[in-house]
Design a protein around this motif. Structure first.
Motif, PDB file in Angstrom:
ATOM      1  N   ASN A 124       0.945  -1.261  -0.111  1.00  0.00           N
ATOM      2  CA  ASN A 124       0.013   0.178  -0.051  1.00  0.00           C
ATOM      3  C   ASN A 124       0.697   1.251   0.209  1.00  0.00           C
ATOM      4  OD1 ASN A 124      -2.326   1.496   0.197  1.00  0.00           O
ATOM      5  ND2 ASN A 124      -3.042   0.712   1.985  1.00  0.00           N
ATOM      6  N   ASP A 125       0.231   2.440  -0.082  1.00  0.00           N
ATOM      7  CA  ASP A 125       0.805   3.691  -0.102  1.00  0.00           C
ATOM      8  C   ASP A 125       0.369   4.486   1.067  1.00  0.00           C
ATOM      9  OD1 ASP A 125       2.555   5.737  -0.817  1.00  0.00           O
ATOM     10  OD2 ASP A 125       1.782   6.024  -2.790  1.00  0.00           O
ATOM     11  N   ASN A 126       1.051   5.369   1.662  1.00  0.00           N
ATOM     12  CA  ASN A 126       0.487   6.028   2.766  1.00  0.00           C
ATOM     13  C   ASN A 126      -0.688   7.025   2.504  1.00  0.00           C
ATOM     14  OD1 ASN A 126       2.482   4.929   4.736  1.00  0.00           O
ATOM     15  ND2 ASN A 126       3.786   6.655   4.143  1.00  0.00           N
ATOM     16  N   ASP A 127      -0.641   7.090   1.308  1.00  0.00           N
ATOM     17  CA  ASP A 127      -1.462   8.266   0.721  1.00  0.00           C
ATOM     18  C   ASP A 127      -3.218   7.520   0.493  1.00  0.00           C
ATOM     19  OD1 ASP A 127       0.250  10.307   0.791  1.00  0.00           O
ATOM     20  OD2 ASP A 127       0.378  10.132  -1.302  1.00  0.00           O
ATOM     21  N   LYS A 176       2.358 -11.988  -5.133  1.00  0.00           N
ATOM     22  CA  LYS A 176       3.295 -11.906  -4.233  1.00  0.00           C
ATOM     23  C   LYS A 176       3.606 -10.591  -3.956  1.00  0.00           C
ATOM     24  CE  LYS A 176       8.005 -13.173  -3.313  1.00  0.00           C
ATOM     25  NZ  LYS A 176       8.960 -14.397  -3.415  1.00  0.00           N
ATOM     26  N   ILE A 177       4.054  -9.963  -2.800  1.00  0.00           N
ATOM     27  CA  ILE A 177       4.395  -8.702  -2.525  1.00  0.00           C
ATOM     28  C   ILE A 177       5.710  -8.759  -2.469  1.00  0.00           C
ATOM     29  CG2 ILE A 177       4.031  -6.817  -0.945  1.00  0.00           C
ATOM     30  CD1 ILE A 177       1.354  -8.100  -0.217  1.00  0.00           C
ATOM     31  N   LEU A 178       6.315  -8.086  -3.047  1.00  0.00           N
ATOM     32  CA  LEU A 178       7.881  -7.960  -3.237  1.00  0.00           C
ATOM     33  C   LEU A 178       8.469  -7.130  -2.309  1.00  0.00           C
ATOM     34  CD1 LEU A 178       8.153  -6.969  -7.123  1.00  0.00           C
ATOM     35  CD2 LEU A 178       8.365  -9.512  -6.038  1.00  0.00           C
ATOM     36  N   LYS A 179       9.799  -7.352  -1.767  1.00  0.00           N
ATOM     37  CA  LYS A 179      10.702  -6.668  -1.028  1.00  0.00           C
ATOM     38  C   LYS A 179      10.817  -5.386  -1.698  1.00  0.00           C
ATOM     39  CE  LYS A 179      12.666 -10.570   1.113  1.00  0.00           C
ATOM     40  NZ  LYS A 179      13.989 -11.489   1.676  1.00  0.00           N
ATOM     41  N   HIS A 180      10.820  -4.445  -0.817  1.00  0.00           N
ATOM     42  CA  HIS A 180      11.185  -2.944  -1.461  1.00  0.00           C
ATOM     43  C   HIS A 180      11.723  -1.944  -0.514  1.00  0.00           C
ATOM     44  CE1 HIS A 180       7.450  -2.240   0.707  1.00  0.00           C
ATOM     45  NE2 HIS A 180       7.742  -0.841   0.919  1.00  0.00           N
ATOM     46  N   LYS A 181      12.271  -1.055  -0.887  1.00  0.00           N
ATOM     47  CA  LYS A 181      13.078   0.045  -0.367  1.00  0.00           C
ATOM     48  C   LYS A 181      12.436   1.338  -1.095  1.00  0.00           C
ATOM     49  CE  LYS A 181      16.988   1.683   1.916  1.00  0.00           C
ATOM     50  NZ  LYS A 181      16.902   1.512   3.502  1.00  0.00           N
ATOM     51  N   GLN A 182      11.885   2.223  -0.009  1.00  0.00           N
ATOM     52  CA  GLN A 182      11.360   3.576  -0.709  1.00  0.00           C
ATOM     53  C   GLN A 182      12.144   4.633  -0.523  1.00  0.00           C
ATOM     54  OE1 GLN A 182       7.177   3.942  -0.190  1.00  0.00           O
ATOM     55  NE2 GLN A 182       7.179   5.953  -1.109  1.00  0.00           N
ATOM     56  N   ILE A 183      12.648   5.328  -1.162  1.00  0.00           N
ATOM     57  CA  ILE A 183      13.512   6.736  -1.134  1.00  0.00           C
ATOM     58  C   ILE A 183      12.587   7.671  -1.749  1.00  0.00           C
ATOM     59  CG2 ILE A 183      15.626   7.422  -1.703  1.00  0.00           C
ATOM     60  CD1 ILE A 183      16.716   4.707  -2.065  1.00  0.00           C
ATOM     61  N   GLY A 184      12.181   8.425  -0.933  1.00  0.00           N
ATOM     62  CA  GLY A 184      11.294   9.616  -1.281  1.00  0.00           C
ATOM     63  C   GLY A 184       9.873   8.984  -2.307  1.00  0.00           C
ATOM     64  N   PRO A 185       9.852   9.608  -3.390  1.00  0.00           N
ATOM     65  CA  PRO A 185       8.480   8.874  -3.945  1.00  0.00           C
ATOM     66  C   PRO A 185       8.914   7.651  -4.627  1.00  0.00           C
ATOM     67  CG  PRO A 185       9.664  10.706  -5.153  1.00  0.00           C
ATOM     68  CD  PRO A 185      10.388  10.751  -3.834  1.00  0.00           C
ATOM     69  N   PHE A 186      10.268   7.359  -4.641  1.00  0.00           N
ATOM     70  CA  PHE A 186      10.635   6.063  -5.517  1.00  0.00           C
ATOM     71  C   PHE A 186      10.726   4.871  -4.760  1.00  0.00           C
ATOM     72  CE2 PHE A 186      12.772   9.948  -7.419  1.00  0.00           C
ATOM     73  CZ  PHE A 186      12.372  10.167  -8.436  1.00  0.00           C
TER      74      PHE A 186
END
Length: 69
Positions: free
Chosen positions: A38-41, A56-66
């Motif tokens: 999900n996204d915070n918005d 499948k929900i992929l592992k991720h890293k968020q850097i700003g909007p990316f």
């Protein structure tokens, strides 16, 4: 008859897209890969219990909007 395999990459779990993925899974062997749950918005439910399509929900890293998977 074997079903055609289809991979779908989608940014987040979206309740308005899930019925489409469910219908596609009746004809095709689909797996949906979500970049993140999900996204915070977004304030909607990400519960997929009532759907039978593979995902499948992929592992991720968020850097700003990316999002990097």
């Amino acid at each position: 008859m074997r079903k055609i395999k289809v991979m779908i990459l989608h940014n987040i779990i979206s309740p308005y897209r899930n019925p489409l993925f469910e219908e596609l899974s009746k004809k095709y062997d689909i797996t949906v890969y979500f970049c993140k749950a999900n996204d915070n918005d977004r304030k909607w439910s990400t519960n997929l219990n009532k759907y039978s399509f593979k995902y499948k929900i992929l592992k991720h890293k968020q850097i700003g909007p990316f999002v990097i998977n």
